[in-house]
Design a protein around this motif. Sequence first.
Motif, PDB file in Angstrom:
ATOM      1  N   LEU A  87       0.773  -1.366  -0.182  1.00 60.28           N
ATOM      2  CA  LEU A  87       0.041   0.044  -0.115  1.00 60.28           C
ATOM      3  C   LEU A  87       0.831   1.244   0.013  1.00 60.28           C
ATOM      4  O   LEU A  87       1.651   1.629   1.003  1.00 60.28           O
ATOM      5  CB  LEU A  87      -0.842   0.090   1.275  1.00 60.28           C
ATOM      6  N   VAL A 129     -11.998  -2.595  -3.057  1.00 63.77           N
ATOM      7  CA  VAL A 129     -11.340  -1.285  -2.240  1.00 63.77           C
ATOM      8  C   VAL A 129     -12.388  -0.039  -2.109  1.00 63.77           C
ATOM      9  O   VAL A 129     -12.308   0.426  -1.057  1.00 63.77           O
ATOM     10  CB  VAL A 129     -10.189  -0.873  -3.021  1.00 63.77           C
ATOM     11  N   THR A 153      -3.696  -1.630 -14.717  1.00 64.48           N
ATOM     12  CA  THR A 153      -4.214  -1.230 -13.528  1.00 64.48           C
ATOM     13  C   THR A 153      -5.573  -0.776 -13.710  1.00 64.48           C
ATOM     14  O   THR A 153      -6.093  -0.127 -14.637  1.00 64.48           O
ATOM     15  CB  THR A 153      -3.143  -0.092 -13.060  1.00 64.48           C
ATOM     16  N   TRP A 170      -5.051   3.895  -7.746  1.00 64.90           N
ATOM     17  CA  TRP A 170      -5.296   2.833  -8.459  1.00 64.90           C
ATOM     18  C   TRP A 170      -4.763   1.300  -7.976  1.00 64.90           C
ATOM     19  O   TRP A 170      -4.128   1.361  -6.866  1.00 64.90           O
ATOM     20  CB  TRP A 170      -4.622   2.962  -9.780  1.00 64.90           C
ATOM     21  N   CYS A 171      -5.084   0.401  -8.513  1.00 62.64           N
ATOM     22  CA  CYS A 171      -4.536  -1.019  -7.895  1.00 62.64           C
ATOM     23  C   CYS A 171      -4.450  -2.109  -9.117  1.00 62.64           C
ATOM     24  O   CYS A 171      -4.919  -1.951 -10.100  1.00 62.64           O
ATOM     25  CB  CYS A 171      -5.483  -1.457  -6.867  1.00 62.64           C
ATOM     26  N   ARG A 178      -0.157  -7.923  -4.825  1.00 64.33           N
ATOM     27  CA  ARG A 178      -1.227  -6.704  -5.025  1.00 64.33           C
ATOM     28  C   ARG A 178      -0.660  -5.362  -4.506  1.00 64.33           C
ATOM     29  O   ARG A 178       0.132  -5.420  -3.397  1.00 64.33           O
ATOM     30  CB  ARG A 178      -2.643  -7.260  -4.198  1.00 64.33           C
ATOM     31  N   VAL A 180      -1.571  -1.294  -4.095  1.00 69.28           N
ATOM     32  CA  VAL A 180      -2.427  -0.105  -4.077  1.00 69.28           C
ATOM     33  C   VAL A 180      -1.591   1.338  -3.820  1.00 69.28           C
ATOM     34  O   VAL A 180      -0.864   1.350  -3.075  1.00 69.28           O
ATOM     35  CB  VAL A 180      -3.540  -0.384  -3.105  1.00 69.28           C
ATOM     36  N   TYR A 181      -2.043   2.081  -4.827  1.00 68.35           N
ATOM     37  CA  TYR A 181      -1.484   3.470  -4.589  1.00 68.35           C
ATOM     38  C   TYR A 181      -2.719   4.379  -4.299  1.00 68.35           C
ATOM     39  O   TYR A 181      -3.699   4.590  -5.269  1.00 68.35           O
ATOM     40  CB  TYR A 181      -0.744   3.982  -6.045  1.00 68.35           C
ATOM     41  N   GLY A 203      -8.188  -0.528   1.114  1.00 68.59           N
ATOM     42  CA  GLY A 203      -6.845  -0.757   0.113  1.00 68.59           C
ATOM     43  C   GLY A 203      -5.727  -1.516   0.833  1.00 68.59           C
ATOM     44  O   GLY A 203      -5.158  -2.654   0.108  1.00 68.59           O
ATOM     45  N   ALA A 207      -5.041  -5.338  -0.711  1.00 70.57           N
ATOM     46  CA  ALA A 207      -3.461  -5.507  -0.999  1.00 70.57           C
ATOM     47  C   ALA A 207      -2.740  -6.703  -0.194  1.00 70.57           C
ATOM     48  O   ALA A 207      -2.125  -7.767  -0.800  1.00 70.57           O
ATOM     49  CB  ALA A 207      -2.445  -4.392  -0.790  1.00 70.57           C
TER      50      ALA A 207
END
Length: 211
Positions: A87, A129, A153, A170-171, A178, A180-181, A203, A207
């Motif tokens: 994450l 998410v 993504t 995004w993920c 995984r 996630v940002y 998130g 992840a």
Amino acid sequence: MTEWKALALGSYTEVKYHPFSGVDHVFEALFAGKLDVKSTEDYSLLSPDSLSAYKLVIAYTEFSDNKIAPEQSGALLSYVANGGGLLVVHNGISLQRNQELGVMLGAHFTHHPAYTELQMTVPATGHPVMQGITDFVIEDEPYYFDMQPYFETTVLAEYFHEGAHHAAAWCHEFGMGRVVYLMPGHHLPSFSVEPFRQMITRGGLWAAGLL
């Protein structure tokens, strides 16, 4: 205390823009009862042996011109590719200074205009998410990115700024893991916005493979 653990990386001593103090406690509180979060600025924990103890790595790493050591970036890449969760929040995108990590993140931060009020929209309402999270407003830095070409993504949230839509979260899967940002998180007030808090929690759990 829960059986699952998370490692949160940020900066306490050599802070350029985003101190980890305070933000660390937010992460610890949001995941309480789900993940036991260890907050640190010790990059030496990015090693295969250390990372094997964690279900999730949270990056709130400070912007720097210095890459992290190859053995550390390699360990993080391997950790995620072999099923770990990552994450990345706001300035954590600075991991891109190691280009191999930038590829894993799925985008490259280019710059940000002035701090401002941002209207966040949620195009991926059906994604785990974002379930239960609707459009919201947050005051933060509008980060601009170049998305990695040929990289799939899912954009979770976006905002409209200076005549265009920009990705704000995004993920994607990376190997068996995984990523996630989440773009918001410039300072502590950002973390008081409830939809963003939900995005952090959901998130991170997604992840980690716990959602």
